[in-house]
Each structure stands twice: as C-alpha cells, then as structure tokens.
Design an enzyme around this catalytic site. Sequence first.
Site, mmCIF file in Angstrom:
data_model
loop_
_atom_site.group_PDB
_atom_site.id
_atom_site.type_symbol
_atom_site.label_atom_id
_atom_site.label_comp_id
_atom_site.label_asym_id
_atom_site.label_seq_id
_atom_site.Cartn_x
_atom_site.Cartn_y
_atom_site.Cartn_z
ATOM 1 N N HIS A 199 0.552 -3.787 0.797
ATOM 2 C CA HIS A 199 0.074 -3.174 2.046
ATOM 3 C C HIS A 199 -0.963 -2.092 1.774
ATOM 4 C CE1 HIS A 199 2.461 0.522 1.353
ATOM 5 N NE2 HIS A 199 3.434 -0.284 0.942
ATOM 6 N N CYS A 215 7.166 -1.255 -3.294
ATOM 7 C CA CYS A 215 6.060 -2.007 -2.705
ATOM 8 C C CYS A 215 4.766 -1.732 -3.463
ATOM 9 C CB CYS A 215 5.899 -1.638 -1.237
ATOM 10 S SG CYS A 215 7.220 -2.266 -0.182
#
Length: 317
Positions: A199, A215
């Site tokens: 992301h 992440c």
Amino acid sequence: MSLFLKPSDDVPALKQGLSRRRLLQALLVGGLLAPSPARAQVRDDIIGTLRRHTAVDTDTFVDLARRFDLGYTEMVAANPDIDPWLPEAGSIVLLPTAHILPHARRQGIVVNLAQQRLFYFTGNDASPVITYPVGIGRQAHETLLGRTHVVLKRQAPTWIPPDSIREEKPWLPRAIGPGPDNPLGDYALSLGWAGYVIHGTNRPYSIGRRVSHGCIRLYPEDIENLFKAVDVGTSVEVVNQPVLVGWSEGRLYLEAHPTQEQADELALGGKMTPEKADDIAVLLADAVAGQASRIDWNKVDETIRQRRGVPVPVLRG
C-alpha cells in the site's frame, strides 16, 4: 552435486582446519567442484546505473531519498561517512540506483527485504523490470517470506486497524476512511496472506525503514504507478537476501546489504555492527564456474564488511 559442505562431509581439509572459504576456493581451482556451465554464461542481472549528487545546504537524506526514489536506510548504508541530516555542502553523495536482481522467479512482484526494495517484472520487453523502495515490517512484526498473489485492488481504501495495532494504540477509531490520516494512502493491493497489504503511506519518510506491522508500503507516487500496472492474480514473492551475486556485460558483481538487525542500527544511529556472511564462497562458486582463481577475495571481504548495498565487481582481469 551440492556445493554446500556440511561439517560431517569426509573432506580431509576440513579436519585440518582449513577455512570454509579457502577450502571452496581450493576445490574450485583444482576442478573438484564444478558448477553447472549454465551458471557461467554471460547474462544481465543488474538494473539501473549508480549516480552521484553534489549536496547543497538544504539537503537531507530523507529529502534525497524521495527525490531519487530511494529508501532512507539504503542512502545511509551507501554513504557511511556523510551526516544524513546535515551533509556538508559540496560533498558527493552516492545514489544507490543500481541493483542486482534477487534470486527468485522473474515474474510478477518480487520483494527483497534485505534490499528493502520491490521489483515488478512487467513482461514488457521495452521496460522489463521496475523497482521501488519499500518500508517493511519491524522487529516482532516481520514481513512474511514466501509466495502469494494479489487478491484485491482498492483505490481510496478504508483502513480497519488490526487487533495487533489496537493493542498498542487502543485510542484508534474502528476505521479510518480515505484521506490524509489513512496509513494505507490512496491505493492498496491486498495479498493472499490475511492482513498483509502492499500500500501507500501518509508517512513517506518511513520508506526504506523497518517500521510497519508486516505490510509493505511505498511512496504515494510509486504505489499509484504499481496499482495501475498490476492485475488481481499477479504473483508476489518475498525473499530475504542480504548478499547478491550477478553478471553484467561479462563481469561478476557482488552486492551486500545490511542484515535486518544492521538496518535497524543504521536507521537509528547511522552505524552498524559488522557481521560475516555465511556461505559467501558457495554463492560465488555457483556463479563463476571455472573462473574461481580470478575472484578478488580481498574485494569480496571488503564488500561484505562494508555492506554499502551497491554492486561491486569482484573478478580480476
């Protein structure tokens, strides 16, 4: 035949205390170990070209990293003698903009945690590989290793803090919608591993650091480009390879990055504790075939000790 020698292997030199590296060097020169000839063929394993920047009074490594699409830690590793917050005006800053490709399938997305870098193999002959710096999981929340794929693409995503983050920050709301307060930024690629996402970020200064809960985050401009380029189903492979070997234009290169622990030290204080690299002789032996006598072992040792994260030629002649 495996090149990995175990302590139990019946090799007299091991019993005589000969170092692992020197033993492999001797065996290769003597022809007792013969890597596959396919390993010796000239190929291009390096993308990009090293660049240099003349510092001005207003420069910091955080600013330069963003400007040249680099990560903070790789800037510090490449320039150990320069103050990352106050580089002297006129000093020459090495920009680590050349990279040996990780040892992985050259398709889809490949992330090398040690390089803190994502590689996207486009399948386009004109521009086959695109690379971006990334922020990855911090200690106790390391990014997973292995293979998965993109299962969902989300533009202007809503972030729902997972339980692990809510335990640390119980004051967080149940959900954060699109906007400048959203840690996911404007684009998100959900992976087949539950809870893991590639992301954007609302904290671009975190790129090139181990700061996430697992992440993989990119600069806002990079995730926008990647989001547009990849499809659901794109393969994703995550590896951790601090030491890389590759050929380019007939020359063998070695690229050594800080370990994850060393990267934390660099990010915090700009210095790191030296570490050895296991099986570096094996890695080189597998690449050079009959050219082991040409390896410049002093250059190899220096490259491993410094871990500056840039490709260094290691063959004589």
